[in-house]
Design an enzyme around this catalytic site. Structure first.
Site, PDB file in Angstrom:
ATOM      1  N   ASP A  93      28.690  15.787 -10.851  1.00 34.79           N
ATOM      2  CA  ASP A  93      28.949  15.508  -9.444  1.00 34.79           C
ATOM      3  C   ASP A  93      28.078  16.421  -8.599  1.00 34.79           C
ATOM      4  OD1 ASP A  93      30.869  13.527  -9.904  1.00 34.79           O
ATOM      5  OD2 ASP A  93      32.541  14.930  -9.822  1.00 34.79           O
ATOM      6  N   ASP A 101      30.522   7.243  -8.317  1.00 37.09           N
ATOM      7  CA  ASP A 101      31.803   7.289  -7.605  1.00 37.09           C
ATOM      8  C   ASP A 101      31.783   6.423  -6.352  1.00 37.09           C
ATOM      9  OD1 ASP A 101      32.690   9.107  -9.515  1.00 37.09           O
ATOM     10  OD2 ASP A 101      32.223  10.852  -8.272  1.00 37.09           O
TER      11      ASP A 101
END
Length: 189
Positions: free
Chosen positions: A124, A140
């Protein structure tokens, strides 16, 4: 819809999924190659939105952290459910938005699945620092936004009959009416 158009639609869906996975994996590759996790930070929009590399062993907001096998099982179940839904609504114009959302969800899920299998965590790096929003990635985005859109569509656009089509209990006929799937099957035989 002709057989050729159906085949073309499936090919376009698969290509779209591939492009989503490619965009996700490439963005993660660039971050992994150029940033030290939990150290480097790049300002994108001042101190409001930054690129900050972390490893996420769970799902959104770190849920189910360090439970990779469970997440893999959940991912497989979601793929099977989406395949079932896709089969029920395939090629009907009314459900085009659902198909597009499903394509994006599958592409995003595959992007994160690749990370979980290959790395044991998800990379991330997108961080809305000003609101301390959980750090996320391209995959995401392709999972979350279509899910939000689907909820909105189910509340404001689709009817209970449409939901029955999605879950396989009814079929949408060409004249715009709905019929119980078992009833239609018995009439067709």
């Amino acid at each position: 819809m002709s057989k050729q158009k159906k085949i073309l639609s499936i090919i376009l869906a698969l290509v779209s999924i591939g492009l989503i996975v490619l965009a996700d994996q490439y963005s993660k590759y660039v971050v992994i190659q150029n940033m030290t996790p939990y150290v480097d930070e790049i300002d994108v929009i001042g101190d409001y939105f930054v690129i900050y590399h972390i490893w996420n062993t769970g799902t959104a907001w770190g849920l189910f952290a360090d439970r990779i096998p469970l997440l893999l099982v959940i991912t497989v179940i979601v793929f099977l459910l989406l395949t079932y839904v896709f089969k029920n609504i395939a090629f009907q114009k009314r459900y085009r938005a659902i198909r597009y959302c499903m394509i994006m969800i599958v592409g995003g899920a595959i992007g994160n699945l690749i990370d979980r299998v290959r790395l044991g965590h998800v990379t991330d790096f997108l961080y809305a620092k000003v609101i301390n929003f959980p750090i996320f990635n391209v995959a995401d985005i392709f999972v979350t936004l279509p899910v939000i859109l689907l909820v909105i569509l189910m509340i404001f656009y689709y009817t209970g009959d449409d939901f029955d089509v999605v879950i396989g209990e009814k079929v949408l006929l060409e004249d715009g009416t709905y019929k119980d799937k078992k009833e239609k099957k018995s009439q067709d035989n």
